[in-house]
Design an enzyme around this catalytic site. Sequence first.
Site, PDB file in Angstrom:
ATOM      1  N   ARG A 165      85.063  39.026  26.528  1.00  0.00           N
ATOM      2  CA  ARG A 165      85.222  39.156  27.987  1.00  0.00           C
ATOM      3  C   ARG A 165      84.593  40.462  28.482  1.00  0.00           C
ATOM      4  NH1 ARG A 165      86.819  34.859  26.775  1.00  0.00           N
ATOM      5  NH2 ARG A 165      88.523  33.651  27.675  1.00  0.00           N
ATOM      6  N   SER A 237      93.360  33.710  32.871  1.00  0.00           N
ATOM      7  CA  SER A 237      94.056  34.734  32.073  1.00  0.00           C
ATOM      8  C   SER A 237      93.992  36.072  32.798  1.00  0.00           C
ATOM      9  CB  SER A 237      93.366  34.915  30.719  1.00  0.00           C
ATOM     10  OG  SER A 237      93.363  33.716  30.018  1.00  0.00           O
ATOM     11  N   GLU A 333      92.224  41.588  32.252  1.00  0.00           N
ATOM     12  CA  GLU A 333      90.915  40.921  32.188  1.00  0.00           C
ATOM     13  C   GLU A 333      90.324  40.796  33.591  1.00  0.00           C
ATOM     14  OE1 GLU A 333      89.112  36.895  32.213  1.00  0.00           O
ATOM     15  OE2 GLU A 333      90.378  36.746  30.430  1.00  0.00           O
TER      16      GLU A 333
HETATM   17  N1  EPU Z   1     101.035  31.290  23.668  1.00  0.00           N
HETATM   18  C1  EPU Z   1     102.406  31.418  23.810  1.00  0.00           C
HETATM   19  N2  EPU Z   1     102.917  31.385  25.091  1.00  0.00           N
HETATM   20  C2  EPU Z   1     102.145  31.235  26.195  1.00  0.00           C
HETATM   21  C3  EPU Z   1     100.748  31.113  26.036  1.00  0.00           C
HETATM   22  C4  EPU Z   1     100.208  31.144  24.759  1.00  0.00           C
HETATM   23  O1  EPU Z   1     103.142  31.550  22.863  1.00  0.00           O
HETATM   24  O2  EPU Z   1     102.708  31.210  27.302  1.00  0.00           O
HETATM   25  C5  EPU Z   1     100.462  31.326  22.303  1.00  0.00           C
HETATM   26  C6  EPU Z   1     100.527  29.991  21.593  1.00  0.00           C
HETATM   27  O3  EPU Z   1     100.850  30.256  20.262  1.00  0.00           O
HETATM   28  C7  EPU Z   1      99.109  29.484  21.621  1.00  0.00           C
HETATM   29  C8  EPU Z   1      98.307  30.772  21.630  1.00  0.00           C
HETATM   30  O4  EPU Z   1      99.127  31.690  22.360  1.00  0.00           O
HETATM   31  O5  EPU Z   1      98.833  28.724  20.505  1.00  0.00           O
HETATM   32  C9  EPU Z   1      96.966  30.642  22.307  1.00  0.00           C
HETATM   33  O6  EPU Z   1      97.141  30.065  23.594  1.00  0.00           O
HETATM   34  P1  EPU Z   1      95.927  29.345  24.342  1.00  0.00           P
HETATM   35  O7  EPU Z   1      95.233  28.372  23.455  1.00  0.00           O
HETATM   36  O8  EPU Z   1      96.417  28.847  25.666  1.00  0.00           O
HETATM   37  O9  EPU Z   1      94.874  30.502  24.564  1.00  0.00           O
HETATM   38  P2  EPU Z   1      95.017  32.004  25.060  1.00  0.00           P
HETATM   39  O10 EPU Z   1      94.695  32.904  23.943  1.00  0.00           O
HETATM   40  O11 EPU Z   1      96.299  32.230  25.780  1.00  0.00           O
HETATM   41  C10 EPU Z   1      92.477  32.150  25.626  1.00  0.00           C
HETATM   42  C11 EPU Z   1      91.620  32.559  26.775  1.00  0.00           C
HETATM   43  C12 EPU Z   1      91.573  31.449  27.825  1.00  0.00           C
HETATM   44  C13 EPU Z   1      91.030  30.190  27.174  1.00  0.00           C
HETATM   45  C14 EPU Z   1      91.916  29.819  25.978  1.00  0.00           C
HETATM   46  C15 EPU Z   1      91.351  28.651  25.189  1.00  0.00           C
HETATM   47  C16 EPU Z   1      91.748  34.986  26.866  1.00  0.00           C
HETATM   48  C17 EPU Z   1      92.238  36.157  27.607  1.00  0.00           C
HETATM   49  N3  EPU Z   1      92.097  33.799  27.353  1.00  0.00           N
HETATM   50  O12 EPU Z   1      93.809  32.043  26.124  1.00  0.00           O
HETATM   51  O13 EPU Z   1      90.663  31.849  28.838  1.00  0.00           O
HETATM   52  O14 EPU Z   1      90.986  29.113  28.093  1.00  0.00           O
HETATM   53  O15 EPU Z   1      91.990  30.938  25.075  1.00  0.00           O
HETATM   54  O16 EPU Z   1      90.210  29.072  24.503  1.00  0.00           O
HETATM   55  O17 EPU Z   1      91.056  35.134  25.866  1.00  0.00           O
HETATM   56  C18 EPU Z   1      90.474  32.944  30.918  1.00  0.00           C
HETATM   57  O18 EPU Z   1      89.809  33.801  30.339  1.00  0.00           O
HETATM   58  O19 EPU Z   1      90.708  33.004  32.152  1.00  0.00           O
HETATM   59  C19 EPU Z   1      91.022  31.834  30.159  1.00  0.00           C
HETATM   60  C20 EPU Z   1      91.815  30.908  30.705  1.00  0.00           C
END
Ligand code: EPU
Length: 337
Positions: A165, A237, A333
């Site tokens: 990012r 995010s 972010e």
């Molecule tokens: N999780 C929780 N609680 C929550 C959310 C997530 O426990 O409320 C844990 C879960 O274990 C889950 C893990 O976090 O398995 C990962 O969650 P998720 O797949 O939703 O991805 P993220 O790491 O929260 C990132 C990106 C998103 C992108 C997703 C999918 C960043 C800051 N965010 O989110 O990007 O869509 O991966 O690749 O890296 C964005 O940048 O605006 C965005 C939405």
Amino acid sequence: MPVIKKNVSLKPYNTFGVDVSASYFVKANTLEKILYAINFASYNQLPIFIIGGGSNMLLTKNLNGVMVNPFIQGLTLTEETDSDAIVKVGAGMTWDALVNIAVDHGWGGIENLSNIPGSVGAAPIQNIGAYGVEAKDAIFKVEAIEIKTRKSLEFSNSECRFGYRDSIFKQELRGKVIVTHVWFKLSKKPEYQLAYGNLKEEVEKLGGVSLKNIRQAVINIRSAKLPDPAVIGNAGSFFKNPVVEDVLFQKIQQDYPDVPHFSVSESHVKIPAGWLIEQCGWKGKRVGSCGVHDKQALVLVNYGGATGEEILTLARSIQQSVYDRFHINLDMEVNIC
Ligand code: EPU
């Protein structure tokens, strides 16, 4: 000559739906109009602000200056071989419109980035990413105008200095250039990226691997978790997923054996910020007119009428709780203006 509007509400131009104004606003669909806006700002000794799709910013105050909305459209196929297609795309095109065109033509590389709000011009700035793919994997070069000199500059992929990012446009060139076109190298023989989460499973449900099914699967997964900004204000995010030292991670794992994590090097581990925020009890919590999304704790939402300051205060409280409990600093972010 573009129309320069005075005292314009930016509410329709930011996905948080925050109501602040810019003293001047220019929607510029050509290079000439962008240059005109730069000259207007310089003549009136006003700062320039740049807004694309407004999907990664939190506006906290009225802006005294010239808000430029680069709106250059169009997609040109500049080179095609048996294996690749290179396309030049106007910064003002909607990101998802580009993904749709690419998938329709059988050009792979950005299908995992389906349904991300925002414009093409913003994609290199924060190196948008999702489901195991980042924009940097497909960006060939970036064209931008340097505000100070009015010169057109080109940045190769490596010159963009992409990170998680992050890019040169978010660092030393922040506010100094306006992206006008982005060139992408897309693959006619795509290597599908299905390793992230339940993507493969969702693609199978749709009938097997193809660019169209990956796009649809990503759309399905995103819509189930992330609020639609057209319905409820948000900027995706709000925080980055923190990368912490292994020692700290081990400590956390002692208390929380199920902590989700991804190894990024021998000594560092990435922990989902959404998980940290959820552990601190914020998931689904409402504070006044804003709050934390109930299906994804990494997303802050505006239930209607929240000010940027209110959302920022909520974000700071979340940072504080995560620090108090885990000794981890969450970086925002979203860009705060
Ligand atoms: N999780 C929780 N609680 C929550 C959310 C997530 O426990 O409320 C844990 C879960 O274990 C889950 C893990 O976090 O398995 C990962 O969650 P998720 O797949 O939703 O991805 P993220 O790491 O929260 C990132 C990106 C998103 C992108 C997703 C999918 C960043 C800051 N965010 O989110 O990007 O869509 O991966 O690749 O890296 C964005 O940048 O605006 C965005 C939405």
